[in-house]
Design an enzyme around this catalytic site. Structure first.
Site, PDB file in Angstrom:
ATOM      1  N   HIS A 161       0.862  -1.243  -0.188  1.00  0.00           N
ATOM      2  CA  HIS A 161      -0.083   0.007  -0.153  1.00  0.00           C
ATOM      3  C   HIS A 161       0.775   1.382  -0.125  1.00  0.00           C
ATOM      4  CE1 HIS A 161      -3.460   2.428   0.421  1.00  0.00           C
ATOM      5  NE2 HIS A 161      -4.315   1.381   0.624  1.00  0.00           N
ATOM      6  N   ARG A 210       0.919  -0.124   6.262  1.00  0.00           N
ATOM      7  CA  ARG A 210       0.298   0.310   5.135  1.00  0.00           C
ATOM      8  C   ARG A 210       1.168   1.483   4.565  1.00  0.00           C
ATOM      9  NH1 ARG A 210      -3.124   4.481   3.651  1.00  0.00           N
ATOM     10  NH2 ARG A 210      -5.034   3.909   2.638  1.00  0.00           N
ATOM     11  N   GLU A 226      -1.646   0.005   9.869  1.00  0.00           N
ATOM     12  CA  GLU A 226      -3.227   0.201   9.806  1.00  0.00           C
ATOM     13  C   GLU A 226      -3.899  -0.748  10.603  1.00  0.00           C
ATOM     14  OE1 GLU A 226      -4.586  -0.362   5.541  1.00  0.00           O
ATOM     15  OE2 GLU A 226      -6.538   0.283   6.093  1.00  0.00           O
ATOM     16  N   ARG A 281      -7.904   6.854  10.627  1.00  0.00           N
ATOM     17  CA  ARG A 281      -9.220   7.149  10.094  1.00  0.00           C
ATOM     18  C   ARG A 281     -10.426   6.462  10.538  1.00  0.00           C
ATOM     19  NH1 ARG A 281      -7.970   4.582   4.006  1.00  0.00           N
ATOM     20  NH2 ARG A 281      -7.112   3.376   5.360  1.00  0.00           N
TER      21      ARG A 281
END
Ligand SMILES: *[C@@H]1O[C@H](CO)[C@@H](O)[C@H](O)[C@H]1NC(C)=O
Ligand SMILES: *[C@@H]1O[C@H](CO)[C@@H](O)[C@H](O)[C@H]1NC(C)=O
Ligand SMILES: *[C@@H]1O[C@H](CO)[C@@H](O)[C@H](O)[C@H]1NC(C)=O
Ligand SMILES: *[C@@H]1O[C@H](CO)[C@@H](O)[C@H](O)[C@H]1NC(C)=O
Ligand SMILES: *[C@@H]1O[C@H](CO)[C@@H](O)[C@H](O)[C@H]1NC(C)=O
Ligand SMILES: *[C@@H]1O[C@H](CO)[C@@H](O)[C@H](O)[C@H]1NC(C)=O
Length: 374
Positions: A161, A210, A226, A281
């Site tokens: 990623h 990530r 992540e 997030r």
């Protein structure tokens, strides 16, 4: 950021710009947005929208800012795209290259990064489906993507990623979210092609690296996890380039929160490399994300976590922090849950950060990541 020169008449003269341009990508619309931030008036405006033929979930500038590279996120065939930059509002399409290798046609290019030294080779990776591929792409004399010169093969279970090159461009690190691994490849100085060096497992089961950032002195690698909502510190062996886990992690959620409610996003150094920024997030659009910064020692080790502050929204698929390349004071933050870009300011004493400007772009696609053009 401005400097006053006091002349005989005592009239201050600005010797550096107060306005800066940012280019922002999109998950769902075929646009690149050019924003202007005034660091004096603290305004953030949309000054230009460039139509593209594909949306880019990730964009990256070339070393000289004459080219912009993007993932072909919205494309039906996995591909990478390049644009020539005549200015922040003069973005001209140049070329598209398909992802090479033996991955499914439904995997989606997710990340792209360019060497900062000759031959300025570009590296791109996909995510989702069968994603154990990566493309090593040469550029032409103008910096446009030219040819896939090497197909990288990760594991069949991989999904890289994010990637980061060291300052000398001798090693590149791949954060393999799907196979919970950190890969080291040596970079051929002539061609930019990669040679496998090592693959390490993440620091814990389901930690899921990530994104990665590397200190310019090459001694430390910062790994954004992540799955466990953490930043992990790795020291790097200077000769082999191989990172090793220091057993040091910092949380990107408060101790009362569950990592399973979050999917941490990005880690990036400030302009001077004195600070490291990281973001998280919320998986649900009602769970707010987090932004954090760390004070680094001169050797690149982490001295302390300065703050862990809620963002104003979940971040959607973004909440990607983009540090400016001219000052430690300003960072941009993108949100795709409703669509906006914010500018955050780090306080002079480095202990808090606050939103100073916000631009809403509620078009259903914005905003993926941002790059500072000026
Ligand atoms: C850009 O795209 C928008 C929306 O799709 C369209 O209305 C506009 O005409 C396009 N502009 C150009 C210059 O092609
Ligand atoms: C990379 O993979 C593509 C698709 O499988 C293939 O056509 C191409 O020849 C490969 N390129 C190299 C340099 O091996
Ligand atoms: C390509 O991938 C498919 C499905 O994963 C596999 O069956 C096939 O053997 C692979 N081909 C090569 C040349 O690796
Ligand atoms: C990290 O912890 C492991 C297990 O406790 C230990 O073997 C290793 O030496 C530690 N590494 C460092 C760099 O402290
Ligand atoms: C969250 O998403 C739902 C469904 O898409 C939407 O109705 C709602 O307004 C969103 N809430 C926020 C806070 O963005
Ligand atoms: C740091 O600066 C912020 C903003 O100006 C202020 O609120 C805070 O009290 C300061 N903290 C320290 C420790 O000086």
């Amino acid at each position: 950021m401005h400097i006053f020169l006091i002349v005989a008449s005592l009239i201050p003269i600005f010797v550096s710009a107060t306005t800066h341009q940012l280019i922002v990508g999109s998950f769902g619309t075929n646009f690149l947005y050019t924003l202007e931030f005034d660091d004096e008036a603290l305004t953030l405006d949309l000054i230009y929208t460039t139509n593209t033929s594909i949306s880019s979930s990730w964009i990256a500038l070339s070393y000289d800012k004459k080219n912009l590279y993007g993932t072909g996120w919205g494309s039906s065939t996995p591909s990478f795209v390049s644009y020539a930059l005549g200015g922040g509002t003069n973005i001209q399409y140049s070329t598209t290259l398909p992802l090479g290798g033996n991955c499914s046609s439904t995997t989606k290019p997710i990340f792209i990064v360019a060497e900062t030294k000759k031959p300025y080779t570009v590296y791109g990776v996909p995510f989702g489906g069968s994603a154990g591929c990566g493309s090593v792409m040469s550029v032409d004399k103008n910096g446009a993507l030219n040819q896939v010169i090497q197909n990288l093969t990760y594991l069949s279970t991989s999904g890289v990623h994010g990637m980061a090159l060291n300052a000398e461009n001798t090693f590149i690190y791949s954060a393999d979210d799907s196979a919970n691994s950190i890969w080291t490849h040596a970079v051929d100085p002539t061609s930019g092609e990669l040679e496998f060096v090592s693959r390490l497992g993440g620091p814990s089961t389901g930690s899921d690296p990530r994104h990665v950032a590397i200190h310019p002195n090459g001694k430390y690698l910062y790994v954004l996890l992540e799955g466990s909502s953490q930043v992990a510190l790795y020291s790097i062996d200077p000769s082999s380039g191989i990172p090793s886990y220091t057993n040091i992690t910092y949380p990107l959620i408060p101790s009362s929160a569950l990592a399973s409610d979050y999917w941490a996003d990005e880690v990036m150094l400030s302009a001077s490399s004195k600070y490291l920024w990281a973001t998280n997030r919320g998986r649900s659009n009602t769970t707010l994300g987090y932004i954090s910064a760390f004070l680094l020692a001169n050797d690149g080790s982490i001295s302390k976590q300065l703050f862990l502050t809620e963002t104003t929204n979940s971040g959607g698929s973004a909440n990607a922090v983009a540090t400016s390349d001219f000052s430690d004071e300003w960072v941009a933050l993108t949100d795709s849950s409703v669509g906006f870009v914010q500018i955050w300011r780090l306080s002079g004493n480095g202990t808090v950060a606050k939103v100073v400007a916000q631009l809403n772009i509620h078009d259903g696609g914005c905003c993926a990541n941002a790059v500072w053009y000026s």
